[in-house]
Design a protein around this motif. Structure first.
Motif, PDB file in Angstrom:
ATOM      1  N   ALA A 109      10.391   6.153 -12.206  1.00  0.00           N
ATOM      2  CA  ALA A 109      10.055   5.066 -11.280  1.00  0.00           C
ATOM      3  C   ALA A 109       9.456   3.884 -12.040  1.00  0.00           C
ATOM      4  CB  ALA A 109       9.088   5.564 -10.215  1.00  0.00           C
ATOM      5  N   ASN A 110       8.566   4.176 -12.987  1.00  0.00           N
ATOM      6  CA  ASN A 110       7.982   3.101 -13.810  1.00  0.00           C
ATOM      7  C   ASN A 110       9.059   2.374 -14.604  1.00  0.00           C
ATOM      8  OD1 ASN A 110       5.446   3.830 -12.921  1.00  0.00           O
ATOM      9  ND2 ASN A 110       4.958   5.064 -14.721  1.00  0.00           N
ATOM     10  N   PHE A 111       9.984   3.148 -15.181  1.00  0.00           N
ATOM     11  CA  PHE A 111      11.077   2.565 -15.963  1.00  0.00           C
ATOM     12  C   PHE A 111      11.931   1.654 -15.079  1.00  0.00           C
ATOM     13  CE2 PHE A 111      15.566   2.765 -17.155  1.00  0.00           C
ATOM     14  CZ  PHE A 111      15.537   2.269 -18.456  1.00  0.00           C
ATOM     15  N   GLU A 112      12.323   2.164 -13.896  1.00  0.00           N
ATOM     16  CA  GLU A 112      13.191   1.389 -13.003  1.00  0.00           C
ATOM     17  C   GLU A 112      12.491   0.127 -12.514  1.00  0.00           C
ATOM     18  OE1 GLU A 112      16.289   1.633 -12.043  1.00  0.00           O
ATOM     19  OE2 GLU A 112      16.847   3.525 -12.975  1.00  0.00           O
ATOM     20  N   GLN A 113      11.210   0.235 -12.193  1.00  0.00           N
ATOM     21  CA  GLN A 113      10.480  -0.926 -11.692  1.00  0.00           C
ATOM     22  C   GLN A 113      10.308  -1.991 -12.775  1.00  0.00           C
ATOM     23  OE1 GLN A 113       6.778   0.541  -9.921  1.00  0.00           O
ATOM     24  NE2 GLN A 113       7.927   2.157  -8.887  1.00  0.00           N
ATOM     25  N   TYR A 177       8.516   2.640  -2.017  1.00  0.00           N
ATOM     26  CA  TYR A 177       9.065   3.870  -1.434  1.00  0.00           C
ATOM     27  C   TYR A 177       8.948   5.112  -2.309  1.00  0.00           C
ATOM     28  CZ  TYR A 177      11.016   1.009   2.295  1.00  0.00           C
ATOM     29  OH  TYR A 177      11.155   0.165   3.358  1.00  0.00           O
ATOM     30  N   HIS A 178       8.714   4.947  -3.607  1.00  0.00           N
ATOM     31  CA  HIS A 178       8.672   6.145  -4.449  1.00  0.00           C
ATOM     32  C   HIS A 178       7.352   6.891  -4.238  1.00  0.00           C
ATOM     33  CE1 HIS A 178       8.864   8.766  -8.014  1.00  0.00           C
ATOM     34  NE2 HIS A 178      10.168   8.667  -7.805  1.00  0.00           N
ATOM     35  N   PRO A 179       7.432   8.167  -3.831  1.00  0.00           N
ATOM     36  CA  PRO A 179       6.207   8.924  -3.562  1.00  0.00           C
ATOM     37  C   PRO A 179       5.563   9.454  -4.842  1.00  0.00           C
ATOM     38  CG  PRO A 179       8.116  10.307  -3.154  1.00  0.00           C
ATOM     39  CD  PRO A 179       8.643   8.944  -3.547  1.00  0.00           C
ATOM     40  N   GLN A 180       4.337   9.928  -4.697  1.00  0.00           N
ATOM     41  CA  GLN A 180       3.699  10.645  -5.793  1.00  0.00           C
ATOM     42  C   GLN A 180       4.526  11.892  -6.107  1.00  0.00           C
ATOM     43  OE1 GLN A 180       0.837   9.732  -7.517  1.00  0.00           O
ATOM     44  NE2 GLN A 180       0.992   7.812  -6.362  1.00  0.00           N
ATOM     45  N   GLU A 181       4.485  12.324  -7.353  1.00  0.00           N
ATOM     46  CA  GLU A 181       5.277  13.497  -7.751  1.00  0.00           C
ATOM     47  C   GLU A 181       4.937  14.724  -6.915  1.00  0.00           C
ATOM     48  OE1 GLU A 181       6.064  16.227 -11.739  1.00  0.00           O
ATOM     49  OE2 GLU A 181       5.139  14.259 -11.935  1.00  0.00           O
ATOM     50  N   SER A 182       3.680  14.833  -6.502  1.00  0.00           N
ATOM     51  CA  SER A 182       3.240  16.002  -5.724  1.00  0.00           C
ATOM     52  C   SER A 182       3.650  15.928  -4.252  1.00  0.00           C
ATOM     53  CB  SER A 182       1.712  16.136  -5.810  1.00  0.00           C
ATOM     54  OG  SER A 182       1.087  14.949  -5.329  1.00  0.00           O
ATOM     55  N   GLY A 232      21.097  19.189 -22.855  1.00  0.00           N
ATOM     56  CA  GLY A 232      20.131  19.319 -23.942  1.00  0.00           C
ATOM     57  C   GLY A 232      18.994  18.323 -23.856  1.00  0.00           C
ATOM     58  N   VAL A 233      19.045  17.417 -22.877  1.00  0.00           N
ATOM     59  CA  VAL A 233      17.964  16.442 -22.689  1.00  0.00           C
ATOM     60  C   VAL A 233      16.735  17.165 -22.145  1.00  0.00           C
ATOM     61  CG1 VAL A 233      17.244  14.427 -21.337  1.00  0.00           C
ATOM     62  CG2 VAL A 233      19.526  14.501 -22.362  1.00  0.00           C
ATOM     63  N   GLN A 234      15.574  16.872 -22.706  1.00  0.00           N
ATOM     64  CA  GLN A 234      14.359  17.611 -22.369  1.00  0.00           C
ATOM     65  C   GLN A 234      13.497  16.943 -21.302  1.00  0.00           C
ATOM     66  OE1 GLN A 234      13.730  20.749 -23.675  1.00  0.00           O
ATOM     67  NE2 GLN A 234      15.826  20.428 -24.375  1.00  0.00           N
ATOM     68  N   GLY A 235      13.691  15.665 -21.056  1.00  0.00           N
ATOM     69  CA  GLY A 235      12.846  14.992 -20.075  1.00  0.00           C
ATOM     70  C   GLY A 235      13.491  13.727 -19.568  1.00  0.00           C
ATOM     71  N   THR A 236      12.875  13.145 -18.549  1.00  0.00           N
ATOM     72  CA  THR A 236      13.391  11.909 -17.962  1.00  0.00           C
ATOM     73  C   THR A 236      12.266  10.880 -17.882  1.00  0.00           C
ATOM     74  OG1 THR A 236      12.936  12.756 -15.736  1.00  0.00           O
ATOM     75  CG2 THR A 236      15.170  13.067 -16.597  1.00  0.00           C
ATOM     76  N   PRO A 237      12.611   9.588 -17.987  1.00  0.00           N
ATOM     77  CA  PRO A 237      13.957   9.082 -18.239  1.00  0.00           C
ATOM     78  C   PRO A 237      14.341   9.265 -19.700  1.00  0.00           C
ATOM     79  CG  PRO A 237      12.405   7.266 -18.210  1.00  0.00           C
ATOM     80  CD  PRO A 237      11.619   8.499 -17.846  1.00  0.00           C
ATOM     81  N   SER A 238      15.619   9.469 -19.930  1.00  0.00           N
ATOM     82  CA  SER A 238      16.156   9.504 -21.288  1.00  0.00           C
ATOM     83  C   SER A 238      17.388   8.620 -21.337  1.00  0.00           C
ATOM     84  CB  SER A 238      16.529  10.934 -21.701  1.00  0.00           C
ATOM     85  OG  SER A 238      15.386  11.697 -21.976  1.00  0.00           O
ATOM     86  N   LEU A 239      17.580   7.969 -22.470  1.00  0.00           N
ATOM     87  CA  LEU A 239      18.723   7.081 -22.648  1.00  0.00           C
ATOM     88  C   LEU A 239      19.454   7.451 -23.931  1.00  0.00           C
ATOM     89  CD1 LEU A 239      16.139   5.335 -21.432  1.00  0.00           C
ATOM     90  CD2 LEU A 239      17.791   3.483 -21.491  1.00  0.00           C
ATOM     91  N   LYS A 240      20.792   7.380 -23.867  1.00  0.00           N
ATOM     92  CA  LYS A 240      21.617   7.635 -25.049  1.00  0.00           C
ATOM     93  C   LYS A 240      22.766   6.630 -25.100  1.00  0.00           C
ATOM     94  CE  LYS A 240      21.179  12.696 -25.537  1.00  0.00           C
ATOM     95  NZ  LYS A 240      21.981  13.949 -25.572  1.00  0.00           N
ATOM     96  N   MET A 241      23.149   6.288 -26.310  1.00  0.00           N
ATOM     97  CA  MET A 241      24.366   5.496 -26.507  1.00  0.00           C
ATOM     98  C   MET A 241      25.049   6.023 -27.762  1.00  0.00           C
ATOM     99  SD  MET A 241      24.878   1.330 -26.668  1.00  0.00           S
ATOM    100  CE  MET A 241      24.493   1.057 -24.932  1.00  0.00           C
TER     101      MET A 241
END
Length: 271
Positions: A109-113, A177-182, A232-241
């Motif tokens: 959410a932080n990344f998108e915002q 609109y993005h809620p807390q993770e909990s 194989g990605v371990q977390g989000t957000p992750s970016l690859k090119m």
């Protein structure tokens, strides 16, 4: 009274007492049998109830039950196995940026915002295409449903158009609109539809609403989630090119500001 009558009376009394004891013994035996039978019935009922409860508890939930479906309803504007390849942008763009996100992820959410508008501008300009891979691991961690349900709703938006998908994704990650993770708010269809009302292509869209409420793309969401799990990605957000991670300079973390992002993408585009 003669001794004879006295003895006879005593014998009769003893006989009556014997008969009374036998009757009482039979009653006691019958009562014990009823208690045993009643206890057995109760035990069987409890065992049956426990067995039913265990059977119900072991019954797969909705999301588990659709995970292995063979006939997948994939949204329009998808490609590949089970429609899990979602690529947005101009066909002429030579590079593709892979973006891995979980709808409930607060860092996403932080990344998108912060960076989302820049990503959209680049994609619209044809700098690169965007390949989206949705995850649901936060649900798995707390036994929630919001990541899966939001991913299914994103499929319903993609079924309308790639533009509707992009706008809806931005709305879900918005500060409003993005809620807390909990807070598993995305598990509620009504909330997902409330957010969708901010997207013109989705507002009052009967087909979109029906697909969200009926879970048309639930099985697709689970297949998409499995694609993330195999990446194989371990977390989000992750970016690859080009198979390489796109990170903020000097770190192993995703770029979280526009300046960091522009620098990382410029480097990735050069190869």
């Amino acid at each position: 009274m003669s001794a004879r009558n006295s003895q006879a009376n005593k014998a009769a009394a003893r006989e009556r007492l014997r008969q009374e004891r036998e009757r009482q013994a039979k009653k006691d035996k019958a009562r014990r049998q009823l208690v045993v039978i009643g206890s057995t019935v109760v035990v069987l009922a409890i065992a049956g109830g426990i067995g039913y409860a265990v059977m119900q508890a072991n019954k797969p939930g909705h999301w588990e039950s659709v995970k292995d479906e063979k006939n997948i309803s994939a949204p329009k504007n998808t490609e590949g196995d089970n429609g899990t390849t979602v690529v947005i942008g101009k066909a002429t763009a030579k590079k593709t940026l892979e973006l891995y996100e979980d709808s409930r992820c607060p860092i996403c959410a932080n990344f998108e915002q912060s960076v989302g508008a820049t990503v959209k501008k680049d994609v619209d300009a044809g700098k690169y295409k965007l390949k989206y891979i949705g995850a649901t691991f936060i649900d798995n961690a707390d036994q929630g449903e919001g990541s899966k349900n939001a991913l299914s709703a994103l499929g319903a938006a993609l079924n309308v158009s790639p533009e509707a998908f992009s706008e809806y994704k931005a709305a879900l990650y918005s500060a409003k609109y993005h809620p807390q993770e909990s807070d598993d708010k995305f598990a509620k269809d009504a909330y997902l539809l409330e957010v969708a009302d901010t997207v013109p292509a989705l507002k009052n869209n009967a087909e979109f609403k029906k697909n969200v409420e009926e879970g048309t793309f639930d099985a697709w969401a689970m297949k998409m989630s499995a694609t993330f799990d195999k990446s194989g990605v371990q977390g989000t957000p992750s970016l690859k090119m080009d198979g390489k991670k796109v990170t903020a300079q000097g770190t192993d973390s995703p770029p979280m500001t526009v300046a960091q992002y522009n620098a990382a993408i410029a480097k990735a585009l050069k190869g």
